[in-house]
Design a protein around this motif. Structure first.
Motif, PDB file in Angstrom:
ATOM      1  N   SER A  17      22.525 115.619 -57.086  1.00 35.56           N
ATOM      2  CA  SER A  17      22.960 114.571 -56.159  1.00 35.56           C
ATOM      3  C   SER A  17      24.355 114.068 -56.482  1.00 35.56           C
ATOM      4  O   SER A  17      25.171 113.844 -55.585  1.00 35.56           O
ATOM      5  N   VAL A  18      24.627 113.880 -57.761  1.00 36.06           N
ATOM      6  CA  VAL A  18      25.954 113.396 -58.157  1.00 36.06           C
ATOM      7  C   VAL A  18      27.011 114.459 -57.897  1.00 36.06           C
ATOM      8  O   VAL A  18      28.121 114.146 -57.451  1.00 36.06           O
ATOM      9  N   LEU A 133      20.557  98.526 -58.991  1.00 35.54           N
ATOM     10  CA  LEU A 133      19.409  98.759 -59.868  1.00 35.54           C
ATOM     11  C   LEU A 133      18.395  97.619 -59.842  1.00 35.54           C
ATOM     12  O   LEU A 133      17.182  97.866 -59.808  1.00 35.54           O
ATOM     13  N   ALA A 134      18.863  96.391 -59.887  1.00 38.11           N
ATOM     14  CA  ALA A 134      17.931  95.262 -59.975  1.00 38.11           C
ATOM     15  C   ALA A 134      17.005  95.169 -58.761  1.00 38.11           C
ATOM     16  O   ALA A 134      15.782  95.043 -58.922  1.00 38.11           O
ATOM     17  N   ALA A 161      17.696 100.132 -53.428  1.00 40.33           N
ATOM     18  CA  ALA A 161      18.927 100.510 -54.121  1.00 40.33           C
ATOM     19  C   ALA A 161      20.054 100.771 -53.132  1.00 40.33           C
ATOM     20  O   ALA A 161      21.194 100.340 -53.345  1.00 40.33           O
ATOM     21  N   ARG A 162      19.738 101.478 -52.053  1.00 41.46           N
ATOM     22  CA  ARG A 162      20.769 101.735 -51.028  1.00 41.46           C
ATOM     23  C   ARG A 162      21.266 100.423 -50.438  1.00 41.46           C
ATOM     24  O   ARG A 162      22.470 100.226 -50.249  1.00 41.46           O
ATOM     25  N   GLY A 163      20.320  99.535 -50.120  1.00 38.82           N
ATOM     26  CA  GLY A 163      20.719  98.241 -49.572  1.00 38.82           C
ATOM     27  C   GLY A 163      21.555  97.442 -50.544  1.00 38.82           C
ATOM     28  O   GLY A 163      22.530  96.783 -50.156  1.00 38.82           O
ATOM     29  N   GLY A 164      21.189  97.490 -51.825  1.00 42.06           N
ATOM     30  CA  GLY A 164      21.957  96.767 -52.834  1.00 42.06           C
ATOM     31  C   GLY A 164      23.365  97.305 -52.984  1.00 42.06           C
ATOM     32  O   GLY A 164      24.327  96.525 -53.136  1.00 42.06           O
ATOM     33  N   ALA A 194      26.915 102.603 -56.084  1.00 36.47           N
ATOM     34  CA  ALA A 194      26.685 103.795 -55.263  1.00 36.47           C
ATOM     35  C   ALA A 194      26.036 104.907 -56.079  1.00 36.47           C
ATOM     36  O   ALA A 194      25.101 105.570 -55.614  1.00 36.47           O
ATOM     37  N   SER A 195      26.511 105.126 -57.294  1.00 35.13           N
ATOM     38  CA  SER A 195      25.916 106.181 -58.118  1.00 35.13           C
ATOM     39  C   SER A 195      24.512 105.792 -58.572  1.00 35.13           C
ATOM     40  O   SER A 195      23.619 106.644 -58.666  1.00 35.13           O
ATOM     41  N   ALA A 196      24.297 104.512 -58.848  1.00 36.63           N
ATOM     42  CA  ALA A 196      22.961 104.061 -59.221  1.00 36.63           C
ATOM     43  C   ALA A 196      21.972 104.325 -58.083  1.00 36.63           C
ATOM     44  O   ALA A 196      20.832 104.752 -58.319  1.00 36.63           O
ATOM     45  N   ALA A 197      22.412 104.081 -56.854  1.00 37.37           N
ATOM     46  CA  ALA A 197      21.546 104.350 -55.708  1.00 37.37           C
ATOM     47  C   ALA A 197      21.229 105.842 -55.610  1.00 37.37           C
ATOM     48  O   ALA A 197      20.103 106.225 -55.255  1.00 37.37           O
TER      49      ALA A 197
END
Length: 210
Positions: A17-18, A133-134, A161-164, A194-197
């Motif tokens: 994905s990355v 993440l949270a 995550a996407r929304g965050g 973005a990468s966390a999502a």
């Protein structure tokens, strides 16, 4: 129950994905950072996949600790220590169990976020990876408490995550290099969020086919 194979598949999917999103992550980081986030994270996750190919630990906890250590060594900038800490704290929270429940996964990801918060002194609203993440961890934990299966729980986590990450666009950065820009950081999605999502989405993808 989730075994070491599940978590190895997550790391492999995260690396794919990355790699696919590397250029976008770099563009986001060019706007408010050093411009190397996508390249650095791609290099680190590629190294993590190779480390697991060389030696795959038998337990989820040990596997995530290995991945975390690899990221700390191989990823440049602030993201290496942050992501490395996240994986290591998650691994330590899972302990030595050969298989873990969705509830244990939620607890491990909570430990990961706590590690990131502690290392980076970041809170939600600071325009960092914590903003993705949270809410993802909260959504996962809530879904598990409601008795939803791991696929449904991770669907909720990925959406959160996407929304965050998207919610970081109107924020002014208060941590990291982006904070030096002050009001000029507004209007850009945070690359770490973005990468966390992407990583949470990779976890959802693996669960959907597990």
């Amino acid at each position: 129950m989730l075994d070491a194979g599940f978590f190895a598949a997550w790391v492999e999917e995260a690396a794919r994905s990355v790699l696919a999103g590397k250029d976008r992550l770099t563009r986001l980081d060019t706007a408010i950072g050093d411009g190397d986030h996508g390249t650095n994270l791609d290099r680190g996750l590629t190294a993590a996949v190779q480390a697991l190919a060389d030696h795959r630990p038998a337990t989820p906890g040990a596997l995530l600790v290995l991945v975390g250590g690899t990221l700390i060594r191989r990823v440049g900038g602030a993201s290496g220590p942050l992501y490395g800490t996240a994986f290591r704290e998650a691994g330590k929270a899972l302990g030595e169990e050969p298989e873990v429940s969705p509830g244990a996964l939620a607890g491990a990801l909570e430990a990961a976020v706590d590690g990131v918060r502690s290392l980076g002194s970041a809170a939600e609203g600071d325009k960092t990876m914590v903003d993705a993440l949270a809410p993802a961890v909260r959504a996962l934990a809530q879904a598990v408490r409601e008795g939803r299966d791991v696929r449904e729980a991770l669907d909720a986590a990925a959406a959160a995550a996407r929304g965050g990450a998207e919610a970081t666009v109107p924020m002014q950065a208060r941590k990291g290099r982006a904070s030096y820009l002050g009001p000029r950081s507004v209007g850009h999605e945070d690359p770490g969020a973005a990468s966390a999502a992407l990583l949470v989405e990779a976890l959802r993808t693996v669960a959907a086919r597990w």
